[in-house]
Design an enzyme around this catalytic site. Sequence first.
Site, PDB file in Angstrom:
ATOM      1  N   GLY A  25       0.768  -1.148   0.071  1.00  0.00           N
ATOM      2  CA  GLY A  25      -0.029   0.054  -0.005  1.00  0.00           C
ATOM      3  C   GLY A  25       0.868   1.333   0.079  1.00  0.00           C
ATOM      4  N   GLU A  53      14.401  -4.952  11.814  1.00  0.00           N
ATOM      5  CA  GLU A  53      13.563  -4.878  13.074  1.00  0.00           C
ATOM      6  C   GLU A  53      13.291  -3.467  13.678  1.00  0.00           C
ATOM      7  OE1 GLU A  53      13.332  -7.039  17.254  1.00  0.00           O
ATOM      8  OE2 GLU A  53      14.958  -7.644  16.293  1.00  0.00           O
ATOM      9  N   ASP A  82       7.415   5.428   8.239  1.00  0.00           N
ATOM     10  CA  ASP A  82       7.223   4.914   9.347  1.00  0.00           C
ATOM     11  C   ASP A  82       5.656   5.592   9.789  1.00  0.00           C
ATOM     12  OD1 ASP A  82       7.930   2.440  11.210  1.00  0.00           O
ATOM     13  OD2 ASP A  82       7.289   4.040  12.447  1.00  0.00           O
TER      14      ASP A  82
HETATM   15  P1  ITT Z   1       7.424  -1.040   6.401  1.00  0.00           P
HETATM   16  O1  ITT Z   1       7.927  -1.167   7.699  1.00  0.00           O
HETATM   17  O2  ITT Z   1       8.135  -2.024   5.532  1.00  0.00           O
HETATM   18  O3  ITT Z   1       7.275   0.187   5.533  1.00  0.00           O
HETATM   19  P2  ITT Z   1       4.961  -1.878   7.560  1.00  0.00           P
HETATM   20  O4  ITT Z   1       3.467  -1.898   7.254  1.00  0.00           O
HETATM   21  O5  ITT Z   1       5.660  -2.523   8.682  1.00  0.00           O
HETATM   22  O6  ITT Z   1       5.759  -1.446   6.492  1.00  0.00           O
HETATM   23  P3  ITT Z   1       4.891   0.344   9.597  1.00  0.00           P
HETATM   24  O7  ITT Z   1       5.512  -0.256  10.508  1.00  0.00           O
HETATM   25  O8  ITT Z   1       5.092   1.884   9.318  1.00  0.00           O
HETATM   26  O9  ITT Z   1       4.974  -0.281   8.274  1.00  0.00           O
HETATM   27  O10 ITT Z   1       3.358   0.317  10.034  1.00  0.00           O
HETATM   28  C1  ITT Z   1       2.626   1.395   9.663  1.00  0.00           C
HETATM   29  C2  ITT Z   1       1.052   0.680   9.571  1.00  0.00           C
HETATM   30  O11 ITT Z   1       0.217   1.806  10.091  1.00  0.00           O
HETATM   31  C3  ITT Z   1       0.593   0.080   8.356  1.00  0.00           C
HETATM   32  O12 ITT Z   1       0.910  -1.467   8.164  1.00  0.00           O
HETATM   33  C4  ITT Z   1      -0.808   0.501   8.178  1.00  0.00           C
HETATM   34  O13 ITT Z   1      -1.485  -0.635   8.909  1.00  0.00           O
HETATM   35  C5  ITT Z   1      -0.752   1.528   9.326  1.00  0.00           C
HETATM   36  N1  ITT Z   1      -0.960   2.672   8.120  1.00  0.00           N
HETATM   37  C6  ITT Z   1      -0.040   3.757   8.040  1.00  0.00           C
HETATM   38  N2  ITT Z   1      -0.468   4.508   7.013  1.00  0.00           N
HETATM   39  C7  ITT Z   1      -1.503   4.037   6.442  1.00  0.00           C
HETATM   40  C8  ITT Z   1      -2.566   4.763   5.799  1.00  0.00           C
HETATM   41  O14 ITT Z   1      -2.135   5.749   4.840  1.00  0.00           O
HETATM   42  N3  ITT Z   1      -3.603   4.179   5.725  1.00  0.00           N
HETATM   43  C9  ITT Z   1      -3.887   3.017   6.448  1.00  0.00           C
HETATM   44  N4  ITT Z   1      -3.402   2.565   7.626  1.00  0.00           N
HETATM   45  C10 ITT Z   1      -2.178   3.093   7.560  1.00  0.00           C
END
Ligand code: ITT
Length: 207
Positions: A25, A53, A82
């Site tokens: 996404g 991590e 993040d």
């Molecule tokens: P990377 O670390 O590989 O970038 P991740 O999904 O683990 O991927 P994060 O640790 O930053 O990323 O987690 C952020 C979470 O917050 C993400 O998985 C979404 O569930 C939520 N999130 C962030 N931006 C969002 C958005 O624009 N719309 C909906 N949910 C969002």
Amino acid sequence: MAVKSAESSQRLVPGRLLAATHNRGKVEELKALFGPHGFQVVSALELGLDEPEETETTFAGNALLKARAASKATGLPALSDDSGLAVTALGGAPGIHSARWAGEPRDFHRAMERVEAELAASGSPDRTAKFVCALAVVWPDGHEAVFEGEVHGHLVWPPRGSHGFGYDPVFVASGETITFGEMDPDRKHAMSHRADAVAKLRAALLS
Ligand code: ITT
């Protein structure tokens, strides 16, 4: 939110840009946000890079950690994201743990249900929340910059819409009536926490 820029004299030159993320996404949104400015965004997901991590306690700290690892592995300027959902009545949770609330393998319906259950248990009628995004840029020579963006709104239940990702189906931005999940992606890109952070990055690094 204040912009923290560790090194603002460095410019980001249009060209190949490594998106240090494994979240599909985010990859799509970063391509949509940076493509029009002349960047060819290649993701850590596409290159099969290891996922570091996330050991820091802030969005900015975790963003820097991911960008440093990706730049070191590829020798390219790396851009990381993040981000997460901060719910007022839950003291800012899930916050930096937003992805973890979805469990393994990730299931965001489960994560949204947990938010709803914890809100019900809190007894608070407050449904306000915000999305936060920290974008970090790390250059191969070690320069670093971080930009933070936010979008405020409230949560609805049940989830609505199939656009976007993560918690989008339960989030309604201030002044809107539909969720990010129901919203045309271009409209989300004009108002999201990610768009806010990108605008600050552009002003500092691309102007
Ligand atoms: P990377 O670390 O590989 O970038 P991740 O999904 O683990 O991927 P994060 O640790 O930053 O990323 O987690 C952020 C979470 O917050 C993400 O998985 C979404 O569930 C939520 N999130 C962030 N931006 C969002 C958005 O624009 N719309 C909906 N949910 C969002």
